[in-house]
Design a protein around this motif. Structure first.
Motif, PDB file in Angstrom:
ATOM      1  N   VAL A  63      -2.050  71.952  -2.997  1.00  8.33           N
ATOM      2  CA  VAL A  63      -1.193  71.442  -4.126  1.00  8.33           C
ATOM      3  C   VAL A  63       0.076  70.737  -3.640  1.00  8.33           C
ATOM      4  O   VAL A  63       0.671  71.311  -2.719  1.00  8.33           O
ATOM      5  N   ARG A  94      -8.209  69.624  -6.945  1.00 14.96           N
ATOM      6  CA  ARG A  94      -7.762  69.077  -5.855  1.00 14.96           C
ATOM      7  C   ARG A  94      -8.780  68.202  -5.039  1.00 14.96           C
ATOM      8  O   ARG A  94      -8.681  67.353  -4.624  1.00 14.96           O
ATOM      9  N   ILE A 104      -8.125  75.093  -9.543  1.00 11.07           N
ATOM     10  CA  ILE A 104      -7.345  74.392  -8.585  1.00 11.07           C
ATOM     11  C   ILE A 104      -8.051  73.577  -7.446  1.00 11.07           C
ATOM     12  O   ILE A 104      -7.988  72.440  -7.236  1.00 11.07           O
ATOM     13  N   ILE A 160       0.930  71.312 -10.419  1.00 10.84           N
ATOM     14  CA  ILE A 160       0.758  72.462 -10.914  1.00 10.84           C
ATOM     15  C   ILE A 160       1.670  73.216 -11.625  1.00 10.84           C
ATOM     16  O   ILE A 160       2.961  73.131 -11.084  1.00 10.84           O
TER      17      ILE A 160
END
Length: 297
Positions: free
Chosen positions: A233, A203, A199, A212
């Motif tokens: 996120v 990002r 992630i 997500i």
């Protein structure tokens, strides 16, 4: 009472503002309009209409069998009862680029604040299962271009979902995401991220909001809202959580009813009549009816 008091345009503007603001937007999946009312009452930031949930509710597996009219119909039912923005899973757009264009316009008419389109081939699969096959990125670019050009409200969010991480690897999924942003996607849904490191890399690679998926029993580690926010996120969805909770309770209740011959032992696990009527705003309906027709329940 009756219908939401906010306009679809107002909810789209609110969703855009939320995406532009710091912090994480949390969108549980609503299995039905009643669930959407409860999501709003619980203080969440939006409502998600999950393709997997719509399929399951119809007794179908999530393999692209639902139609645009079925998804739009459920979306309209949900947007009618909540002031929250509603994001819709539009699968692959229900056909070729022209169909994706129509999908956007139909979902606009249903009151949605946005939708996501994915880069799987048909028949599609749940994003956390094996056996997924992807369209060439240029095909997805054409779909997104059609979707973006078709929308009439510029605040309607077109999100591009890529399933490439589990099929082609993280680098390929990032390359695809960048191409989708160049095609006009307002947000990227990176499906089936393995954990925080993936992630974080994703990002850092894109400059639009990132969504997500925190679904249970899948490929992704279940992270807290705080951890996701710290990773940068912007939106988290919990697509099937409420359906799984409800169906788990249904299975337990049916077993108890079959074994014991009565539901008396289940009462403390049920939503009470008073709680249900509170969610439905029953008293407001009764007061309205009394004010215009003299009816008293």
């Amino acid at each position: 009472m009756l219908h939401t008091t906010t306009t679809a345009a107002g909810r789209r503007a609110a969703f855009r503002a939320g995406l532009a603001a710091p912090g994480l937007l949390r969108l549980p999946g609503a299995p039905n309009p009643l669930g959407a009312r409860m999501i709003e009452t619980a203080g969440f930031d939006g409502v998600y209409v999950s393709g997997a949930v719509v399929s399951a509710d119809l007794g179908l597996p999530d393999i692209g069998l639902t139609t645009l009219s079925e998804v739009a119909g459920r979306t309209e039912q949900i947007t009618r009862v909540t002031d929250l923005p509603v994001l819709v899973d539009a699968d692959t757009g229900f056909g070729e680029p022209l169909s994706a264009a129509r999908t956007v316009q139909v979902l606009e008419d249903s009151g949605a604040a946005g939708c996501h389109l994915e880069d799987q081939q048909n028949p599609k699969r749940c994003g956390h299962l094996a056996g997924k096959a992807l369209r060439p990125p240029e095909d997805m670019v054409r779909t997104l271009t059609a979707a973006v050009r078709a929308r009439r409200d510029p605040d309607f969010v077109v999100c591009a979902r890529t399933d490439a991480a589990a099929v082609e690897g993280l680098d390929a999924s990032i390359d695809r995401a960048r191409a989708y942003v160049d095609a006009g996607a307002d947000m990227v849904f990176a499906e089936a991220m393995a954990g925080p490191a993936d992630i974080e890399r994703f990002r850092a690679a894109i400059d639009v909001p990132l969504l997500i998926n925190m679904t249970e029993f899948g490929r992704s580690e279940l992270l807290t809202a705080t951890a996701l926010s710290d990773l940068g996120v912007d939106v988290v969805i919990y697509p099937v959580t409420l359906l799984r909770l409800a169906m788990g309770a249904v299975a337990d209740g049916l077993r108890a009813l079959a074994d014991e011959g009565t539901q008396a032992g289940l009462l403390d696990r049920m939503q009470t009549r008073e709680q249900l009527y509170d969610v439905l705003d029953y008293d407001a309906y009764a007061a309205f009816d009394e004010s215009v027709a003299g009816f008293r329940p």
